[in-house]
Design a protein around this motif. Structure first.
Motif, short mmCIF file in Angstrom:
data_model
loop_
_atom_site.label_atom_id
_atom_site.label_comp_id
_atom_site.label_asym_id
_atom_site.label_seq_id
_atom_site.Cartn_x
_atom_site.Cartn_y
_atom_site.Cartn_z
N ALA A 25 -8.62 88.35 -56.64
CA ALA A 25 -8.99 89.13 -57.81
C ALA A 25 -7.87 89.11 -58.86
O ALA A 25 -8.13 89.06 -60.06
CB ALA A 25 -9.32 90.57 -57.42
N GLY A 26 -6.64 89.14 -58.40
CA GLY A 26 -5.51 89.14 -59.32
C GLY A 26 -5.36 87.83 -60.07
O GLY A 26 -4.85 87.78 -61.17
N GLU A 27 -5.85 86.76 -59.45
CA GLU A 27 -5.69 85.45 -60.08
C GLU A 27 -6.90 85.04 -60.92
O GLU A 27 -6.74 84.47 -61.99
CB GLU A 27 -5.44 84.37 -59.01
N HIS A 28 -8.08 85.33 -60.39
CA HIS A 28 -9.29 84.83 -61.07
C HIS A 28 -10.29 85.92 -61.40
O HIS A 28 -11.41 85.60 -61.84
CB HIS A 28 -9.95 83.76 -60.21
N GLY A 29 -9.94 87.16 -61.15
CA GLY A 29 -10.86 88.24 -61.47
C GLY A 29 -11.83 88.55 -60.35
O GLY A 29 -12.00 87.75 -59.43
N GLU A 31 -14.97 88.58 -60.33
CA GLU A 31 -16.17 87.76 -60.25
C GLU A 31 -15.95 86.53 -59.38
O GLU A 31 -16.90 85.88 -58.96
CB GLU A 31 -16.63 87.35 -61.65
N ARG A 111 -3.67 93.54 -63.10
CA ARG A 111 -4.94 92.85 -63.33
C ARG A 111 -5.98 93.30 -62.33
O ARG A 111 -7.15 93.49 -62.66
CB ARG A 111 -4.72 91.33 -63.25
N LEU A 114 -7.14 96.75 -63.31
CA LEU A 114 -8.01 96.67 -64.48
C LEU A 114 -9.40 96.17 -64.08
O LEU A 114 -10.42 96.68 -64.54
CB LEU A 114 -7.39 95.74 -65.52
N ALA A 115 -9.41 95.18 -63.21
CA ALA A 115 -10.70 94.65 -62.75
C ALA A 115 -11.50 95.73 -62.05
O ALA A 115 -12.71 95.88 -62.29
CB ALA A 115 -10.47 93.47 -61.81
N ALA A 118 -13.01 98.25 -64.51
CA ALA A 118 -14.26 97.78 -65.11
C ALA A 118 -15.37 97.81 -64.07
O ALA A 118 -16.53 98.09 -64.39
CB ALA A 118 -14.07 96.37 -65.65
N TYR A 119 -15.02 97.53 -62.85
CA TYR A 119 -15.99 97.54 -61.75
C TYR A 119 -16.59 98.93 -61.55
O TYR A 119 -17.80 99.10 -61.52
CB TYR A 119 -15.29 97.07 -60.48
#
Lengths: 197, 197
Positions: A25-29, A31, A111, A114-115, A118-119
């Motif tokens: 998640a920290g690298e690519h989010g 999704e 990150r 933050l992800a 939004a989740y």
DNA sequence: AGTTTTGCGTTGCGGTCGCAACGTAACACG
DNA sequence: CGTGTTACGTTGCGACCGCAACGCAAAACT
């Protein structure tokens, strides 16, 4: 925790998988977080991931929990480094600065946070722990402000809301690269100046 | 149904599709944004979406642009409502309060903005416009603070960073339901008190 | 020793994804 | 009137998704 067929720390495995999730998640989010992807990052099979988390949502919720505990631990450690009974202002400044995404590991955590923000914004049922967390932080900060001799006219509860919001906003802006660490820290100190003498 | 097969406002169609995307993102998050889903929300076929956006990333970038323009318009309108030459403090308070997610439409916009924030945090190449936006806001706010007679010892640039960060943080916390609108507005006013007399 | 329970791997099904390829209808223009 | 161009719609492919189902080895219990 005795008497099970195989001697495996269930919770430890779950945590290890969750940490792989957080790396992804920290690298690519968020999704990019899938069972197979997380499994590959953790170096296990996707079947094993499913063994420890019956559903993806369950895995997500657990990972969110891990994030919270991790930052809690980090904050507590930073506070402990100051020794016993540190001056409130110094305590608050240290704790806030500790969380700001000023270097790469902290940016990665930021990150992820933050992800998840939004989740949870779209899945209100998962937002409860975050709310409890902020409420606790709010009470803690307000208490420290009260103990630190705030300027006259300062309402500690209001000031706590302001300080935490400032922290969140500075974090977001730092993550976005809108300005550098020094600028953020200067703004933090200036804000603390408005609370304490 | 009138004749239009050839003469079509290209940009208007793109905007209409982007708005459907924003509706989807506001309700279910960016991960629910797919070509087919957006097409369905917009009431068109997925083939048409592909006609106007060669790739999904292109669609995302355009939607982000639409979000920015929209909030810019909204802010300008709020500022214009105050009439000519409003007092700086009142101007700033109005603009910030206008953006805070205090009601449902604003919350929807806030969720979209938060989703894109997390999106750009992992795709640095898409973050440039956001950076430019913040830089412009920063300059504007600092200038208004300067013009409004700040308290002695206040550095307008630093204060602008603080105010925008506070705004961002209050927005995030409001979205998370960590406290209500009144609490956020009180904190905002308290913060403005520390900048102006 | 045999049974049960748990840990973990494998397979595959139904679904969705982005996207390319192709088809078609309506205009613009020569 | 034919030809090219633009604006779509349709189909389908390969990849990936979450997840159920099943198999099997090993440890624990009897």
């Amino acid at each position: 925790m005795w008497g099970m067929p195989k001697v495996v720390d269930h919770n430890e495995r779950r945590t290890r998988i969750a940490e792989a999730l957080l790396r992804v998640a920290g690298e690519h989010g968020l999704e990019a977080v899938s069972l197979r992807h997380v499994a590959a990052e953790a170096g296990v099979t996707s079947g094993m991931v499913q063994h420890y988390f019956r559903t993806k949502d369950e895995m997500m919720a657990f990972a969110l929990e891990v994030v919270r505990e991790r930052s809690e631990t980090r904050i507590a450690a930073a506070a402990a480094d100051l020794g016993p009974d540190p001056a409130p202002r110094r305590l608050l400044r240290t704790v806030v600065a500790e969380v700001l995404p000023v270097d790469e590991p902290r940016r990665a955590d930021g990150r992820v946070a933050l992800a998840f923000l939004a989740y949870t914004a779209v899945r209100p049922e998962a937002a409860a722990p975050l709310r409890a967390d902020t409420a606790a932080m709010l009470a803690f900060v307000a208490e420290r402000i009260r103990a630190g001799g705030p300027r006259p006219g300062i309402d500690p509860d209001r000031a706590a809301v302001g300080l935490l919001a400032l922290m969140e906003g500075l974090g977001v802006h730092l993550l976005g690269g809108h300005y550098d660490a020094r600028t953020a820290l200067d703004a933090l100190d200036a804000h603390l100046d408005t609370i304490f003498e």
